[in-house]
Design a protein around this motif. Structure first.
Motif, PDB file in Angstrom:
ATOM      1  N   ASP A  30      40.641  43.214  37.775  1.00  0.00           N
ATOM      2  CA  ASP A  30      41.208  41.881  37.916  1.00  0.00           C
ATOM      3  C   ASP A  30      42.627  41.807  37.348  1.00  0.00           C
ATOM      4  O   ASP A  30      43.521  41.236  37.969  1.00  0.00           O
ATOM      5  CB  ASP A  30      40.290  40.792  37.335  1.00  0.00           C
ATOM      6  N   MET A  31      42.874  42.423  36.195  1.00  0.00           N
ATOM      7  CA  MET A  31      44.218  42.323  35.630  1.00  0.00           C
ATOM      8  C   MET A  31      45.259  42.989  36.540  1.00  0.00           C
ATOM      9  O   MET A  31      46.396  42.511  36.664  1.00  0.00           O
ATOM     10  CB  MET A  31      44.266  42.877  34.205  1.00  0.00           C
ATOM     11  N   ARG A  32      44.866  44.080  37.205  1.00  0.00           N
ATOM     12  CA  ARG A  32      45.801  44.747  38.128  1.00  0.00           C
ATOM     13  C   ARG A  32      46.115  43.850  39.326  1.00  0.00           C
ATOM     14  O   ARG A  32      47.264  43.757  39.767  1.00  0.00           O
ATOM     15  CB  ARG A  32      45.192  46.063  38.594  1.00  0.00           C
ATOM     16  N   ALA A  33      45.102  43.162  39.829  1.00  0.00           N
ATOM     17  CA  ALA A  33      45.310  42.248  40.956  1.00  0.00           C
ATOM     18  C   ALA A  33      46.176  41.060  40.537  1.00  0.00           C
ATOM     19  O   ALA A  33      47.013  40.582  41.320  1.00  0.00           O
ATOM     20  CB  ALA A  33      43.969  41.769  41.505  1.00  0.00           C
ATOM     21  N   TYR A  34      45.993  40.584  39.317  1.00  0.00           N
ATOM     22  CA  TYR A  34      46.780  39.444  38.848  1.00  0.00           C
ATOM     23  C   TYR A  34      48.274  39.789  38.762  1.00  0.00           C
ATOM     24  O   TYR A  34      49.128  38.995  39.161  1.00  0.00           O
ATOM     25  CB  TYR A  34      46.294  38.997  37.470  1.00  0.00           C
ATOM     26  N   VAL A  35      48.571  40.973  38.249  1.00  0.00           N
ATOM     27  CA  VAL A  35      49.979  41.363  38.143  1.00  0.00           C
ATOM     28  C   VAL A  35      50.569  41.597  39.535  1.00  0.00           C
ATOM     29  O   VAL A  35      51.714  41.227  39.802  1.00  0.00           O
ATOM     30  CB  VAL A  35      50.132  42.597  37.239  1.00  0.00           C
ATOM     31  N   ALA A  36      49.802  42.185  40.430  1.00  0.00           N
ATOM     32  CA  ALA A  36      50.283  42.376  41.803  1.00  0.00           C
ATOM     33  C   ALA A  36      50.597  41.035  42.455  1.00  0.00           C
ATOM     34  O   ALA A  36      51.607  40.889  43.164  1.00  0.00           O
ATOM     35  CB  ALA A  36      49.233  43.130  42.626  1.00  0.00           C
ATOM     36  N   ALA A  37      49.743  40.032  42.224  1.00  0.00           N
ATOM     37  CA  ALA A  37      49.972  38.706  42.792  1.00  0.00           C
ATOM     38  C   ALA A  37      51.217  38.063  42.200  1.00  0.00           C
ATOM     39  O   ALA A  37      52.026  37.454  42.920  1.00  0.00           O
ATOM     40  CB  ALA A  37      48.751  37.824  42.546  1.00  0.00           C
ATOM     41  N   ALA A  38      51.385  38.166  40.879  1.00  0.00           N
ATOM     42  CA  ALA A  38      52.566  37.594  40.242  1.00  0.00           C
ATOM     43  C   ALA A  38      53.838  38.267  40.734  1.00  0.00           C
ATOM     44  O   ALA A  38      54.865  37.604  40.981  1.00  0.00           O
ATOM     45  CB  ALA A  38      52.450  37.724  38.719  1.00  0.00           C
ATOM     46  N   ALA A 264      45.082  38.008  46.815  1.00  0.00           N
ATOM     47  CA  ALA A 264      45.425  36.912  47.725  1.00  0.00           C
ATOM     48  C   ALA A 264      45.032  35.568  47.129  1.00  0.00           C
ATOM     49  O   ALA A 264      45.799  34.589  47.192  1.00  0.00           O
ATOM     50  CB  ALA A 264      44.737  37.123  49.071  1.00  0.00           C
ATOM     51  N   ALA A 265      43.838  35.478  46.549  1.00  0.00           N
ATOM     52  CA  ALA A 265      43.388  34.226  45.934  1.00  0.00           C
ATOM     53  C   ALA A 265      44.249  33.872  44.727  1.00  0.00           C
ATOM     54  O   ALA A 265      44.543  32.690  44.481  1.00  0.00           O
ATOM     55  CB  ALA A 265      41.928  34.341  45.528  1.00  0.00           C
ATOM     56  N   THR A 266      44.655  34.883  43.973  1.00  0.00           N
ATOM     57  CA  THR A 266      45.510  34.640  42.813  1.00  0.00           C
ATOM     58  C   THR A 266      46.863  34.091  43.237  1.00  0.00           C
ATOM     59  O   THR A 266      47.409  33.188  42.587  1.00  0.00           O
ATOM     60  CB  THR A 266      45.690  35.939  42.007  1.00  0.00           C
ATOM     61  N   ARG A 267      47.412  34.586  44.328  1.00  0.00           N
ATOM     62  CA  ARG A 267      48.689  34.065  44.818  1.00  0.00           C
ATOM     63  C   ARG A 267      48.582  32.581  45.146  1.00  0.00           C
ATOM     64  O   ARG A 267      49.507  31.805  44.874  1.00  0.00           O
ATOM     65  CB  ARG A 267      49.152  34.855  46.045  1.00  0.00           C
ATOM     66  N   VAL A 268      47.465  32.170  45.711  1.00  0.00           N
ATOM     67  CA  VAL A 268      47.262  30.755  46.024  1.00  0.00           C
ATOM     68  C   VAL A 268      47.256  29.928  44.742  1.00  0.00           C
ATOM     69  O   VAL A 268      47.879  28.859  44.657  1.00  0.00           O
ATOM     70  CB  VAL A 268      45.950  30.554  46.801  1.00  0.00           C
TER      71      VAL A 268
END
Length: 281
Positions: A30-38, A264-268
């Motif tokens: 999850d942390m990797r996806a969050y940074v990718a989204a940011a 994708a959800a984090t970007r939203v």
């Protein structure tokens, strides 16, 4: 390297009228996806290690994970201890390379909360990092009841502790799975009238998106903590990945399918809080 302190990302938010997401992490995926989204949205992000995360992975390891992700990011990344309940929690996070400590003395008497949070803030500032405190008590959807923040107590707390951010209880609750509630805007206005400290909303998943957008750009709320909302996305994506092939047992292959839907959800979610720089194209 884009490792940042909490103050370094919240002060520009306060000045320029936007908020930053504090994303509750549970593991590498999850942390990797969050940074990718940011990175994709071109906004700073606060990676948060709360009690359940720390129970699964030791703070020294989490510190290295957060700092590694900051090394690879093009946007500011804050390594934040969420709900540190003891001085030992906070000291260990500081020693592990965290750049922000949240000391939670919210269920203690006001004078004790002020004294203990002030000592943590002093320790953090001496090390060149930030401190968040909580005044009032943010309860849980299926647990302890909230105690709303009293504006006068908030004023005293902010002045006496020297915190860089102040979490408040204004109708928000932790672990809320729907957005049927909402924040008490009258109480928020009364609190922000007596302090210039950036305000924090824990339990941001339960706040309707329209209200998040309104307050992010039109109040002193500069940080929304988001956990449950994105954990649900992770769980759904994981279930789908497993069910696509029940015979598959390689967890690396299974977990690799979580990244894209979670990012994708984090970007939203990040779009609710305004932008500090133009989005990446």
């Amino acid at each position: 390297m884009t490792l940042a302190t909490l103050a370094a990302v919240l002060q520009p938010a306060l000045k320029n009228g936007y908020a930053v997401a504090g994303l509750v992490t549970l593991g590498w995926e999850d942390m990797r996806a969050y940074v990718a989204a940011a990175d994709a949205e071109g906004v700073p992000v606060i990676l948060q290690a709360g009690p359940s995360c720390r129970a699964h992975t030791p703070l020294p390891i989490l510190g290295k994970m957060f700092r590694h992700l900051a090394d690879t990011a093009s946007v500011p990344v804050v390594a934040h201890l969420d709900h540190g309940y003891t001085f030992e929690d906070c000291q260990e996070a500081l020693d592990s390379g965290f750049t922000s400590l949240m000391y939670d003395g919210s269920q203690k008497p006001l004078s004790q909360n002020i004294d203990e949070t002030g000592r943590i803030a002093e320790m953090a500032h001496a090390a060149g990092i930030s401190c968040e405190g909580e005044i009032g008590f943010v309860g849980y959807a299926e647990g302890a009841t909230s105690k709303g923040t009293d504006p006068e107590e908030a004023r005293k707390f902010a002045e006496a502790t020297g915190v860089d951010a102040m979490a408040i209880s204004v109708g928000n609750v932790h672990l809320q799975e729907n957005k049927e509630g909402g924040l008490e805007e009258e109480r928020i206005r009364a609190i922000e009238a007596v302090t210039d400290v950036p305000l924090v909303i824990h339990g941001g998943s339960g706040v309707p998106s329209a209200q998040r957008r309104k307050l992010a750009t039109g109040s002193k709320i500069c940080k929304f903590n988001i956990g449950t909302e994105l954990r649900k996305v992770f769980g759904t994506a994981l279930r789908d990945a497993v069910n696509r092939n029940p015979d598959r047992f390689d967890r690396v292959a299974i977990l690799s399918e979580i990244h894209d839907p979670l990012a994708a959800a984090t970007r939203v979610v990040l779009r609710d809080f305004g932008r500090s720089v133009p989005a990446a194209q």
